[in-house]
Design an enzyme around this catalytic site. Structure first.
Site, PDB file in Angstrom:
ATOM      1  N   SER A 134       0.846  -1.183   0.000  1.00 50.56           N
ATOM      2  CA  SER A 134       0.000   0.000   0.000  1.00 50.56           C
ATOM      3  C   SER A 134       0.884   1.236   0.000  1.00 50.56           C
ATOM      4  O   SER A 134       2.096   1.155   0.163  1.00 50.56           O
ATOM      5  CB  SER A 134      -0.897  -0.009   1.227  1.00 50.56           C
ATOM      6  OG  SER A 134      -0.087   0.133   2.367  1.00 50.56           O
ATOM      7  N   GLY A 179       5.213   2.638   1.427  1.00 49.94           N
ATOM      8  CA  GLY A 179       6.209   3.382   0.657  1.00 49.94           C
ATOM      9  C   GLY A 179       6.317   2.907  -0.778  1.00 49.94           C
ATOM     10  O   GLY A 179       7.330   3.088  -1.435  1.00 49.94           O
ATOM     11  N   ASN A 198      11.126  -2.174   3.823  1.00 47.42           N
ATOM     12  CA  ASN A 198      11.278  -0.736   3.622  1.00 47.42           C
ATOM     13  C   ASN A 198      11.269   0.029   4.953  1.00 47.42           C
ATOM     14  O   ASN A 198      10.936  -0.524   6.001  1.00 47.42           O
ATOM     15  CB  ASN A 198      10.150  -0.244   2.703  1.00 47.42           C
ATOM     16  CG  ASN A 198      10.465   1.115   2.124  1.00 47.42           C
ATOM     17  OD1 ASN A 198      11.631   1.514   2.043  1.00 47.42           O
ATOM     18  ND2 ASN A 198       9.435   1.843   1.727  1.00 47.42           N
ATOM     19  N   GLY A 212      -3.123 -80.117 -43.217  1.00 46.05           N
ATOM     20  CA  GLY A 212      -1.863 -79.692 -43.850  1.00 46.05           C
ATOM     21  C   GLY A 212      -1.658 -78.182 -43.802  1.00 46.05           C
ATOM     22  O   GLY A 212      -0.783 -77.663 -44.488  1.00 46.05           O
ATOM     23  N   SER A 268      -0.430 -76.111 -41.432  1.00 47.02           N
ATOM     24  CA  SER A 268       0.878 -75.681 -40.935  1.00 47.02           C
ATOM     25  C   SER A 268       1.979 -76.052 -41.915  1.00 47.02           C
ATOM     26  O   SER A 268       2.914 -75.270 -42.143  1.00 47.02           O
ATOM     27  CB  SER A 268       1.155 -76.322 -39.577  1.00 47.02           C
ATOM     28  OG  SER A 268       0.192 -75.876 -38.653  1.00 47.02           O
ATOM     29  N   SER A 276      -9.958 -72.777 -37.009  1.00 46.20           N
ATOM     30  CA  SER A 276     -11.039 -71.786 -37.097  1.00 46.20           C
ATOM     31  C   SER A 276     -12.270 -72.316 -37.819  1.00 46.20           C
ATOM     32  O   SER A 276     -12.546 -71.933 -38.951  1.00 46.20           O
ATOM     33  CB  SER A 276     -10.527 -70.490 -37.746  1.00 46.20           C
ATOM     34  OG  SER A 276      -9.793 -70.746 -38.917  1.00 46.20           O
TER      35      SER A 276
END
Lengths: 635, 367
Positions: A32, A36, A165, A472, A474, A541
């Protein structure tokens, strides 16, 4: 109005060259008039000789008339005089003052008054790198000192000067100073300051303001101005990852597409790899374009335009980041907020959130708690009113790229705008994202599948061998792989039996487990195709549906179904692994062909009749298919 | 290990050059602030660590050579102004750059070229011509707009022209209000601009110290103290309702010295009127007024003298006082300015008009 009179008069060119290389510092003064502060700012302006003669004459006149300092010039009148004259009722009251020394140009954000202090100070602090906190040595660390320190810390200021200050009144007593310093450091230890410089001072007499004081010989540190000239607020952050929030897309014609913005952190060089958020696209910096020519590299705070090696879609609001350190993205945050408006915050209301380059709808979903800026205590609350600080959760209408404010002030800050009045009602600092999952930036790998495959002189493919056990599959797959290997191609085999030893060893032979078995293998095949490989999957599969799932996971043309057509009797007669015998004996349940169905493909790309041709011939037929359909590039 | 010695020597050289401490560099190279000093005292490092440190050091040296590490105050002011201009270009629907032909406008135009290069600035220039500007200013204006390739809108208040308004007949206050303030409002309304760049600076005039960079104006172009928005970081709230507008001041944080230094450094073209030359002037009320055309009434007591003069600011010639000066080059002008003891606007008649403070003018819509 200068500070280097000799050089100006004698060698103006030398002076101008010297001035060109000044650095730059923005700081804020907090305190403030009673502390100073005005005297201090007046002193800095006065000592850097930035006060015109006419102004000085009027201060001298006023000092005699109304000054409080006897024969001395009351420097506070310079600043206060202006302030009183300038009471304009401006909502946010921050005055910016300018002065410079031979080394640096300074911008001082001066936030006068006690009223509305928090938002005024926050505004000034948001662009400052150093905060000067004034303390009256007669009173020591006060409530307002704590408040100032907290706001400075909240806004991410890392360097703080505690200007103790009015030490002239205390006869420059070292113990007074040491007590205040200890108090402050103790209080501020959790505020995240990198540097705290306490300076015993008399702004009135100029002790330790621009020059070292003879009256405090025990003080070994710098005078205030020395500190301000030398403080390094810059080099630390250059090591942060590169961020360029795209502000404007630069398209003068169809041949040029540049991305303009101010680099928020880090350094960028030609040839650097970058990633764009939120798209996740990657590219390489081709050029850094400026009016003055290309730059090899550019750094934080420079306003540049970059071009990239590849054409990717980037627009305003995106952030270009260093490829190895992308920013986070989220639409849910925890943030610290400061309310700036007379109208209170309404949690749940839709506001507009604006970051450095992007505007999205947003609402505050929850006020976790308010922060009392005087003692830092947490308080419950339903809303934030003007000048109040709180921790909130935010929900955004769209995700934004961001960094935590603590890591990056430019990519971690935002303002909230009222949609109806367009007023800036709140400001905030992002703490962190509340969404764990969105911490993951999608890795859009800049080497694509096509590029990987091209390097191998092939197209990725998944050769899916289906057929009865012992048909067969594989054997043929192995021969195909050998042949491809001889041709210098890159392959891999996923074999049903091998996969069941590792990846799928937790799966049995129930229908559910078979489906999961296929799913895992399909995903693995997909990754391998993505790696650019010719992948050979050798799996019974038996169900069309599962093979269809696998097919649908691959890109168009990638999935090649090879039906190894061997009648059950032939396969059972071969019975290489002795499995049919066991199945017939009831030792294996759900064995395909025996007590589980095999659904033959209806539209397979290739059908191999193993009764009519040898395994070698079959392999040759498959390789020929690959070659004819462009999977093997130039052979 | 000569490589270790080499590393330390190069790191020390880099510290010297960049002003960073050795421990800072050590942290960057070795992830350890004390690493380098340990090596210096005979400590060892693995080959892998050393190789990585040398590579990192080479990068740092390259950066230091390129100069990526330090920005001067002018670099920063330039970057800030460019950021502001781009923000307006991206966010405003119909921006314009007010071009007054003075040195600040010259700097602003130069920054606009920089901000959008290689594109042309995506907005037109607009000059509110009171019809009393120096002839040289008009020539300079037209030439520069052409060189930069930007559209130039020139507006003069037709009502004022109809009524023959001028500073000699109507006085500076009425002239300025009608030809400048009203003229500007007319032009902004006519073209429906929602953002207008101006070259004003905070150091220029006391009341500007608190002015925003994005200054909000109502539909009537009034500057409303209560409606000015907080500006934090570099995030600017550019939103306006239909009819409302923003005045945008990219040079807010520049001082007069910064402007001159930048003009000098960047070799920016400014009108020759800023440089001293022999010009015909008449002294009126202690102010030297240049006889720029025959509209200037020369009274019986007036003496037209040829004097070596220049102008510190440029405006309407009858309202702009000349200063006697020998400064014929830019550095000499800057030298005089730096050695001067009175402020820049002193030569401007408008400020000394009673009751016509800048603040009041601002509220009325003058810049």
């Amino acid at each position: 109005m200068s500070h280097h009179d000799d050089l100006i008069a004698k060698d103006i060119l030398g002076y101008l060259d010297a001035q060109e290389n000044k650095s730059f510092l923005r700081f804020i003064t907090c305190g403030s008039v009673d502390d100073g502060k005005s005297t201090l700012i007046g002193r800095l302006l006065y000592d850097s000789k930035l006060i015109y003669e006419d102004q000085l004459a009027s201060i001298e006149k006023d000092s005699v008339k109304s000054g409080t300092q006897g024969d001395k010039i009351d420097l506070a009148l310079l600043v206060d005089g202006l302030a009183a004259e300038r009471e304009q009722g401006i909502t946010i009251d921050v005055a910016y003052r300018f002065f410079s020394t031979d080394k640096r140009k300074f911008i001082v954000a001066d936030t006068p008054g006690h009223e509305q202090y928090t938002r005024n100070m926050a505004t000034g602090a948001s662009t400052a790198d150093v905060a000067i906190l004034l303390i009256d040595s007669r009173y020591g660390v006060q409530v307002q000192t704590r408040r100032h320190a907290y706001i400075a810390s909240l806004l991410g200021i890392k360097h703080v000067v505690v200007a103790v200050n009015k030490m002239d009144i205390m006869d420059f007593d070292q113990r007074v100073f040491a007590d205040i310093e200890t108090d402050f450091r103790d209080f501020a230890k959790d505020l995240g300051f990198e540097e705290i410089m306490c300076i015993p001072m008399s702004a009135l007499d100029g002790d330790n303001v621009t020059t070292k004081s003879d009256r405090a010989k025990w003080y070994k540190g710098p005078a205030l101005l020395e500190f301000l000239e030398d403080v390094d607020v810059d080099s630390g952050t250059l090591d942060n990852p590169f961020r360029l929030p795209v502000q404007w897309v630069n398209r003068p014609d169809l041949d040029f597409r540049g991305f303009s913005g101010t680099i928020a952190s880090g350094v960028v060089k030609q040839g650097d790899e970058i990633i764009v958020l939120p798209s996740g696209k990657r590219s390489t910096v081709k050029d850094i374009v400026t009016f003055d020519g290309s730059l090899k590299s550019a750094r934080e705070d420079q306003a540049v335009t970059i071009t990239l090696d590849t054409e990717i879609d980037i627009s305003r609001g995106d952030i270009i980041c260093a490829a190895e350190f992308p920013a986070e993205q989220s639409d849910q945050f925890q943030a610290h907020m400061l309310w700036m408006d007379e109208a209170e915050l309404f949690p749940g209301r839709q506001y507009l959130l604006k970051t450095t380059n992007k505007t999205v709808p947003a609402s505050v979903t929850n006020l976790k708690h308010k922060v009392n800026v005087n003692d830092l205590s947490e308080e419950a609350g339903k809303t934030l009113e003007l000048n109040e600080v709180g921790v909130v959760t935010l929900s955004l209408g769209a995700p934004i790229a961001f960094d935590a404010y603590n890591d990056n002030r430019m990519t971690g800050s935002f303002i909230l705008i009222d949609r109806h009045t367009n007023a800036t009602v709140g400001v905030g600092m992002l703490d962190y994202s509340l969404r764990r999952a969105s911490n993951v930036v999608w890795q859009d790998l800049n080497i694509t599948k096509a590029e990987r495959a091209e390097m191998k002189n092939q197209k990725p493919a998944v050769l899916w061998f289906t057929g009865l056990s012992g048909s067969g599959k594989s054997t043929i797959a192995n021969l195909v792989e050998k042949r491809l290997f001889d041709l210098g191609r890159h392959t891999y085999i996923l074999d049903g039996d091998n996969v069941r030893h590792g990846l799928n060893k937790d799966l049995g032979f129930t229908d559910a487990d078979r489906v999961e078995n296929i799913r895992r293998v399909s995903e693995t095949a997909k990754l391998m195709a993505d790696a650019g490989l010719v992948t050979l999957v050798s799996f019974i599969s038996p169900f069309r549906a599962e093979r269809q799932i696998a097919r649908s996971m691959m890109d168009e043309g990638e999935f090649i179904e090879v039906y190894v057509d061997t009648p059950l009797e032939v396969a059972e007669k071969r019975d290489v692994k002795g499995l049919y015998a066991k199945a017939r004996a009831g030792e294996i349940k759900n064995f395909t062909g025996i007590d589980s169905e095999y659904q033959a493909p209806l539209n397979s790309e290739l059908t191999i009749n193993t009764v009519e041709m040898s395994a070698e011939e079959a392999a040759e037929q498959i390789v020929a298919y690959l070659r004819e359909n462009g999977y093997l590039g130039g052979v | 290990m000569t490589q270790l010695n080499d590393l330390v020597q190069r790191a020390e050289a880099l510290a010297e050059k960049t002003g960073q401490s050795l421990s800072t560099i050590s942290r960057k190279l070795l992830n350890d602030g004390k690493g380098l000093s340990r090596i210096k005292e005979g400590g060892q490092a693995t080959l892998k660590t050393l190789t990585a440190a040398i590579a990192k050091l080479t990068d740092l040296e390259a950066e230091a050579t390129i100069g990526a590490r330090d920005l001067t105050h002018l670099d920063r002011l330039e970057a800030e102004a460019i950021h502001i201009m781009r923000e307006v270009a991206a966010m405003s629907e119909n921006p314009v750059m007010l071009y007054s032909v003075g040195k600040d406008s010259s700097v602003m135009l130069h920054l606009a070229e920089k901000a959008f290069y290689p594109s042309r600035p995506p907005f037109p220039l607009m000059h509110v011509d009171t019809t009393w500007k120096f002839k040289e200013m008009i020539e300079f204006r037209d030439r520069r707009a052409k060189e930069v390739g930007m559209d130039l809108i020139v507006h003069s208040n037709p009502d004022g022209i109809r009524d023959g308004v001028g500073p000699f007949t109507h006085g500076s206050a009425v002239h300025t209000d009608i030809m400048k303030t009203q003229g500007l409002k007319q032009a902004l309304d006519m073209h429906k601009f929602d953002a207008a760049f101006g070259g004003a600076r905070r150091d220029e005039e006391k009341s500007r110290a608190k002015e925003r960079i994005f200054s909000f104006r109502t539909e009537q172009h009034r500057w409303d103290a209560k409606n000015q928005r907080p500006e934090l970081w570099n995030i600017y709230n550019t939103r306006v309702h239909k009819g409302e507008s923003m005045r945008v001041f990219p040079l807010s944080n520049w001082t007069e010295l910064d402007i001159w230094q930048y003009i000098y450094k960047e070799k920016i073209q400014i009108p020759d009127l800023y440089l001293s030359a022999v010009r015909p002037v008449v002294e009126k009320d202690g102010v030297l007024i240049m006889v720029d055309d025959d509209r200037m009434p020369i009274g019986a007591d007036d003496v037209v003298e040829e004097k070596m003069v220049r102008f510190r600011t440029l405006g309407c010639y009858p309202l702009t006082g000349a200063v006697e000066s020998e400064a014929t080059t830019l550095p000499q002008v800057i030298q005089e300015m730096l050695l001067a003891t009175t402020s820049e606007r002193q030569g401007r008649v408008i400020d000394s008009d009673a009751g016509a403070s800048m603040e009041q003018k601002k509220e009325e819509g003058y810049f």
